[in-house]
Motif scaffolding. Structure first.
Motif, short mmCIF file in Angstrom:
data_model
loop_
_atom_site.label_atom_id
_atom_site.label_comp_id
_atom_site.label_asym_id
_atom_site.label_seq_id
_atom_site.Cartn_x
_atom_site.Cartn_y
_atom_site.Cartn_z
N LEU A 10 -27.96 -22.83 -5.28
CA LEU A 10 -28.97 -22.08 -6.02
C LEU A 10 -28.26 -21.21 -7.05
CD1 LEU A 10 -30.81 -20.88 -2.84
CD2 LEU A 10 -31.79 -22.49 -4.48
N TRP A 11 -28.90 -21.00 -8.20
CA TRP A 11 -28.36 -20.14 -9.25
C TRP A 11 -29.41 -19.11 -9.63
CZ3 TRP A 11 -24.31 -18.40 -11.78
CH2 TRP A 11 -24.47 -17.81 -13.03
N CYS A 12 -29.03 -17.85 -9.69
CA CYS A 12 -29.90 -16.78 -10.16
C CYS A 12 -29.50 -16.44 -11.59
CB CYS A 12 -29.78 -15.54 -9.27
SG CYS A 12 -30.78 -14.16 -9.89
N PHE A 13 -30.42 -16.68 -12.53
CA PHE A 13 -30.16 -16.36 -13.93
C PHE A 13 -30.01 -14.86 -14.15
CE2 PHE A 13 -32.25 -20.53 -14.56
CZ PHE A 13 -31.37 -21.11 -15.44
N VAL A 14 -30.80 -14.06 -13.47
CA VAL A 14 -30.79 -12.62 -13.67
C VAL A 14 -29.46 -12.01 -13.28
CG1 VAL A 14 -31.86 -10.43 -12.98
CG2 VAL A 14 -33.29 -12.44 -13.35
N ASP A 15 -28.99 -12.33 -12.08
CA ASP A 15 -27.77 -11.73 -11.55
C ASP A 15 -26.53 -12.61 -11.73
OD1 ASP A 15 -28.95 -9.27 -10.51
OD2 ASP A 15 -30.05 -10.63 -9.20
#
Length: 90
Positions: A79-84
């Motif tokens: 999973l990748w979080c764009f925000v963090d």
């Protein structure tokens, strides 16, 4: 997922959405090609990655604010979080 070291967007997930079809709908509309696919964990739409010419997954994030994508590639579980700007395997 290790809940202690991951961001709030990733730790808030209770299930992982998977690609319903292994295509980028936006690339199909424009006749473009993609390299890899990512599935939005908020709405379930699948878009192309940043290695693809159109970078539809990132454009979707900027347009929608949906923070997390999962790799839609067979054999990949992350999973990748764009925000963090955080990645985590699952």
């Amino acid at each position: 997922m290790n809940q202690q070291s991951i961001c709030e967007h990733l730790s808030a997930l209770t299930e992982i959405r998977t690609a319903q079809e292994h295509v980028c709908e936006e690339c199909i509309k424009t006749g473009s090609m993609w390299v890899h696919l990512r599935t939005c964990q908020t709405c379930g739409k699948t878009h192309c990655c940043d290695s693809s010419p159109n970078k539809h997954a990132t454009k979707h994030f900027h347009r929608s604010g949906h923070p997390v994508v999962a790799s839609a590639e067979p054999g990949e579980q992350w999973l990748w979080c764009f925000v963090d700007e955080q990645i985590v395997g699952y």
